[in-house]
Design a protein around this motif. Structure first.
Motif, short mmCIF file in Angstrom:
data_model
loop_
_atom_site.label_atom_id
_atom_site.label_comp_id
_atom_site.label_asym_id
_atom_site.label_seq_id
_atom_site.Cartn_x
_atom_site.Cartn_y
_atom_site.Cartn_z
N THR A 127 0.83 -1.21 0.00
CA THR A 127 0.00 0.00 0.00
C THR A 127 0.87 1.25 0.00
O THR A 127 0.61 2.20 -0.75
N LEU A 131 2.44 1.76 -3.44
CA LEU A 131 1.44 2.22 -4.41
C LEU A 131 1.13 3.70 -4.21
O LEU A 131 0.95 4.44 -5.19
N MET A 132 1.10 4.15 -2.96
CA MET A 132 0.86 5.57 -2.70
C MET A 132 2.01 6.42 -3.22
O MET A 132 1.78 7.49 -3.80
N PHE A 186 1.74 6.64 -6.95
CA PHE A 186 0.61 7.51 -7.29
C PHE A 186 0.99 8.98 -7.13
O PHE A 186 0.72 9.80 -8.01
N SER A 191 3.51 10.05 -9.82
CA SER A 191 2.88 10.12 -11.15
C SER A 191 2.07 11.40 -11.33
O SER A 191 1.86 11.83 -12.46
N ASN A 192 1.60 11.97 -10.24
CA ASN A 192 0.79 13.18 -10.33
C ASN A 192 1.62 14.45 -10.43
O ASN A 192 1.08 15.52 -10.65
N LEU A 233 1.71 -2.59 -12.92
CA LEU A 233 1.81 -1.32 -12.19
C LEU A 233 2.55 -0.28 -13.02
O LEU A 233 2.13 0.88 -13.10
N ASP A 286 1.06 3.18 -14.34
CA ASP A 286 1.77 4.41 -13.99
C ASP A 286 2.05 5.25 -15.24
O ASP A 286 1.81 6.46 -15.25
N ARG A 338 -1.17 6.75 -16.54
CA ARG A 338 -1.54 7.92 -15.72
C ARG A 338 -0.69 9.14 -16.09
O ARG A 338 -1.18 10.25 -16.14
N GLN A 339 0.58 8.90 -16.32
CA GLN A 339 1.47 10.01 -16.67
C GLN A 339 1.07 10.67 -17.99
O GLN A 339 1.22 11.87 -18.15
N GLN A 363 -1.25 13.45 -17.43
CA GLN A 363 -0.78 14.62 -16.70
C GLN A 363 -0.14 15.63 -17.65
O GLN A 363 0.66 15.25 -18.51
#
Length: 164
Positions: free
Chosen positions: A9, A12-13, A16, A19-20, A111, A115, A118-119, A122
């Protein structure tokens, strides 16, 4: 078991959050300009040229500090996702999966793919399959090292228990 769930966990945080962040928020070039103001190894690094995203990456094409940052970022992908692979490996091993190493490597691939996807969403970031391959290579390398370490540890225990 709870510590493995916590570690997964936590990792993963971190992925995350990273990636933001935009490239501008993540860049370490200003710090590199301070720390490496004398440009150590510039001559040696100038001999290296890599192809990434079908573009040449070198001191000549990017500049010294941006090239160093590129190497650090890719090494971080390799080692960071490699360690994530080890955490998944230990988790799957604890869960008694039949092939924990394969599941760990597959998990890192998934994963890493998520990732990078997600990128792409952004602003100022790119999601590249090459990074997924670097992530997966790191997982393969570090999971292999973890398996080797555990194997050596178990053989050492067996040898020390043998009667003399």
């Amino acid at each position: 078991m709870k510590k493995y769930i916590f570690l997964v966990t936590f990792v993963l945080m971190i992925v995350f959050i990273a990636s933001n962040m935009s490239y501008e928020q993540q860049t370490i070039v200003p710090e590199l300009q301070t720390i490496l103001k004398d440009k150590p190894f510039e001559e040696e690094l100038s001999k290296i040229e890599l192809t990434y995203w079908d573009m040449p990456i070198s001191v000549e094409t990017r500049g010294y500090y941006y090239f160093i940052e590129f190497l650090i970022r890719k090494a971080t992908h390799f080692s960071g996702f490699g360690l994530i692979g080890v955490i998944f490996f230990l988790f799957y091993r604890k869960m008694k999966f039949r092939f924990p190493a394969y599941f760990a490597i597959a998990s890192v691939f998934i994963l890493g793919s998520l990732d990078e996807y997600r990128q792409k969403m952004q602003p100022g970031r790119t999601g590249l399959f090459e990074d997924v391959m670097i992530d997966t290579a790191g997982a393969i390398f570090f999971v292999f090292l973890a398996k080797l370490f555990l194997w050596l540890l178990s053989n050492r225990k067996r040898v020390s228990k043998r009667p003399v």
